[in-house]
Design an enzyme around this catalytic site. Structure first.
Site, mmCIF file in Angstrom:
data_model
loop_
_atom_site.group_PDB
_atom_site.id
_atom_site.type_symbol
_atom_site.label_atom_id
_atom_site.label_comp_id
_atom_site.label_asym_id
_atom_site.label_seq_id
_atom_site.Cartn_x
_atom_site.Cartn_y
_atom_site.Cartn_z
ATOM 1 C CE LYS A 270 33.623 37.314 40.452
ATOM 2 N NZ LYS A 270 34.360 35.706 40.523
ATOM 3 N NE ARG A 344 44.762 34.847 38.595
ATOM 4 C CZ ARG A 344 44.438 33.601 38.087
ATOM 5 N NH1 ARG A 344 45.040 32.758 37.448
ATOM 6 N NH2 ARG A 344 43.327 33.047 38.944
HETATM 7 N N1 BES Z 1 37.337 36.854 43.478
HETATM 8 C C1 BES Z 1 37.441 35.835 42.634
HETATM 9 C C2 BES Z 1 37.449 34.506 43.612
HETATM 10 C C3 BES Z 1 36.283 34.051 44.386
HETATM 11 C C4 BES Z 1 35.570 33.262 44.134
HETATM 12 C C5 BES Z 1 36.378 34.479 45.873
HETATM 13 C C6 BES Z 1 34.439 32.834 45.160
HETATM 14 C C7 BES Z 1 35.539 34.155 46.744
HETATM 15 C C8 BES Z 1 34.648 33.251 46.365
HETATM 16 C C9 BES Z 1 38.374 35.902 41.702
HETATM 17 O O1 BES Z 1 38.746 37.081 41.030
HETATM 18 C C10 BES Z 1 37.931 34.919 40.452
HETATM 19 O O2 BES Z 1 37.119 35.576 39.856
HETATM 20 N N2 BES Z 1 38.584 33.937 40.082
HETATM 21 C C11 BES Z 1 38.283 33.202 39.054
HETATM 22 C C12 BES Z 1 39.734 32.729 38.528
HETATM 23 C C13 BES Z 1 39.385 32.130 37.113
HETATM 24 C C14 BES Z 1 38.722 33.119 36.224
HETATM 25 C C15 BES Z 1 40.717 31.630 36.553
HETATM 26 C C16 BES Z 1 37.526 31.747 39.598
HETATM 27 O O3 BES Z 1 37.949 31.354 40.587
HETATM 28 O O4 BES Z 1 36.635 31.780 38.956
HETATM 29 MN MN MN Z 2 37.505 37.706 39.845
#
Ligand code: BES
Ligand code: MN
Ligand code: ZN
Length: 491
Positions: A270, A344
């Site tokens: 991230k 997931r």
């Molecule tokens: N924990 C994150 C989602 C999230 C984002 C929670 C912002 C709270 C605030 C999750 O694990 C994630 O990184 N999701 C990705 C999924 C994508 C890679 C398909 C996302 O939302 O970018």
């Molecule tokens: Mn994530």
């Protein structure tokens, strides 16, 4: 901070909070009425919802701060208006440094007395919540001493006491979730999250069993383990069981909470800004622990089992990588196209476990799963994906009562194409489009046709702003709705 509900009177309190309807700005005390009338005439307070006005009055040998809070027109009165008014009133009084507060229950035919009082108690607790334990300079906060009653009533009836108790217990469950989310990831990691669950279980009356990495491997929770193995912190499978309806042991509601105590994204790393608040990626776990605590404390007559697959998503020589194909407890294979779509992976093993090993009949999973949920619905509304419309209506009805906003997303079969893999049964990301839906449908592939609700709380578990009923950080959503749904089943 905690609130004691002692019996203050309208004239012994340092602060008197008076709720007023726009169409009836009168109270029975003449002197107060005069002040209210002056404020109205000068257009300083009209009783509109969200309005607040303060003045000071002299009592026999002291002064008292009076705070008027508006409820709007009686025909439009809802519990949400009561929540907002309570939040504004309590925050105001607290900011003034006053400690002995009397909340005067409004007179209305629209909502019954116990509902009003319960809601006022919950809202007062939530409004006074802060998380300042790591500020060494912060002064020890004064305990508030709040009474919720009507002027002239000497003793609270049993029904009033009971309404206050329930209201406070609901708030305490929400606050358990807030605290868990607000704790940084060096304090709350899988092992300490499990310890907290054990502590809450002991205090409220549910059983907690915690499994470590050996059992996780023995159960073949390969997807969960693959996410976890990049961290030196041991993953924990936390199982919480509450049997309030022992005559119906085969009827069990299953709750699954996402328990990423930290999510760096892994090798699909991230950006710095997005990583900052990722201690909150166990918001789903926090919600189920908070909800279990209220359900057990209230002794609800139903059976609930909750499962959390707790781990961290980090980078190391052991971490899983984009392009890998991994297995699952259910036997299906998954192509990892993005290590940041880790939630997931942990959830499908937890869902498979709770259905096959704990034998639940229905599943609600709660997860801070996708940034796309925030993009679609913002911080106020939880995104829901389901395979069962009746189950959704049940949730919706409970959430309309509690004020936790929920919105169902479509789950058409076409979306499933987006998570088909060229090399495995599924891939863990469907790309940018319909991200919240494809994440939900990924989990649906593991629910074995059990009635299932998926709550994406990425937007709602955390807030970037202070509000009437809380502060920046963990919100405790949607603990109240989970409790309300369980309570409605318990009757
Ligand atoms: N924990 C994150 C989602 C999230 C984002 C929670 C912002 C709270 C605030 C999750 O694990 C994630 O990184 N999701 C990705 C999924 C994508 C890679 C398909 C996302 O939302 O970018
Ligand atoms: Mn994530
Ligand atoms: Zn995550």
């Amino acid at each position: 901070m905690s609130i004691n509900y002692r019996n203050l009177t309208c004239s012994t309190a340092d602060a008197l909070v008076i709720y007023l309807l726009e169409d009836n700005l009168a109270v029975s005390n003449e002197e107060l009425n005069k002040n209210i009338k002056f404020a109205e005439e000068r257009e300083l307070f009209k009783g509109k919802n969200g309005e607040i006005y303060r003045f000071t009055r002299a009592l026999d040998n002291t002064i008292q701060t009076v705070v008027l809070v508006g409820l709007g027109k009686e025909e439009n009165l809802t519990l949400d208006n009561v929540r907002e008014a309570t939040g504004k009133g309590v925050k105001k009084v607290k900011a003034l440094g006053l400690k002995n507060i009397f909340l005067r229950v409004p007179h209305t035919e629209k909502i019954n007395l116990e509902e009003l009082i319960k809601t006022m108690a919950t809202s007062a607790e939530l409004a006074s919540y802060t998380f300042n334990k790591y500020k060494t300079s912060e002064m020890e906060e004064k305990e508030l001493n709040i009474s919720i009653s009507r002027c002239g009533i000497k003793e609270a009836t049993k029904e009033i006491e009971e309404a206050i108790n329930e209201g406070v217990e609901v708030a305490k469950g929400i606050i358990i979730a807030r605290n868990l989310v607000n704790e940084p990831s060096n304090v709350i990691y899988p092992e300490t999250l499990a310890e907290e669950a054990i502590k809450v279980g002991k205090e409220s009356g549910f059983e907690v069993e915690v499994h470590g990495v050996d059992k996780i491997k023995a159960l073949k929770m390969e997807a969960f383990y693959n996410v976890a193995k990049g961290s030196s912190k041991e993953p924990k499978l936390i199982v919480m069981r509450y049997f309030g309806d022992k005559d119906n042991k085969d009827n069990v509601l299953g709750l699954v909470g996402k328990g990423l105590t930290y999510d760096s994204g892994g090798y699909s790393i991230k950006p710095t800004d997005s990583m900052l608040d990722m201690k909150s990626d166990m918001g789903g776990a926090a919600s189920v622990i908070g909800a279990m605590s209220i359900i057990a404390k209230r002794g609800l007559k139903l059976n609930v089992i909750a499962v959390v697959a707790a781990c961290e998503n980090l980078i190391s020589g052991e971490a899983y990588k984009p392009g890998e194909v991994i297995g699952t407890m259910a036997g299906k294979t998954i192509e990892v196209v993005n290590t940041d779509a880790e939630g997931r992976l942990t959830l499908v093993d937890a869902v498979h476990y709770i259905i096959t090993e704990e034998k639940v009949n229905e599943v609600i999973d709660l997860a801070t799963l996708t940034g796309a949920a925030l993009v679609a619905l913002g911080e106020t509304t939880t995104a829901v994906v389901t395979n069962n419309q009746n189950f959704f209506e049940e949730l919706k009805s409970a959430s309309e009562y509690t004020g936790d906003k929920m919105w169902q997303l479509p789950a058409f079969d076409d979306y499933k194409k987006l998570i088909k893999s060229d090399i495995a049964d599924l891939k863990n990301s469907g790309g940018r489009f319909a991200g919240t839906i494809t994440a939900g449908l990924f989990i649906e592939a593991f629910v074995q046709d059990k009635p299932w609700l998926h709550l994406d709380i990425a937007g709602t578990a955390w807030t970037s702003k202070n509000s009437d009923l809380g502060v920046k950080g963990g919100t405790g959503a949607p603990v109240h709705t989970l409790y309300e749904l369980a309570k409605r089943r318990s009757k």
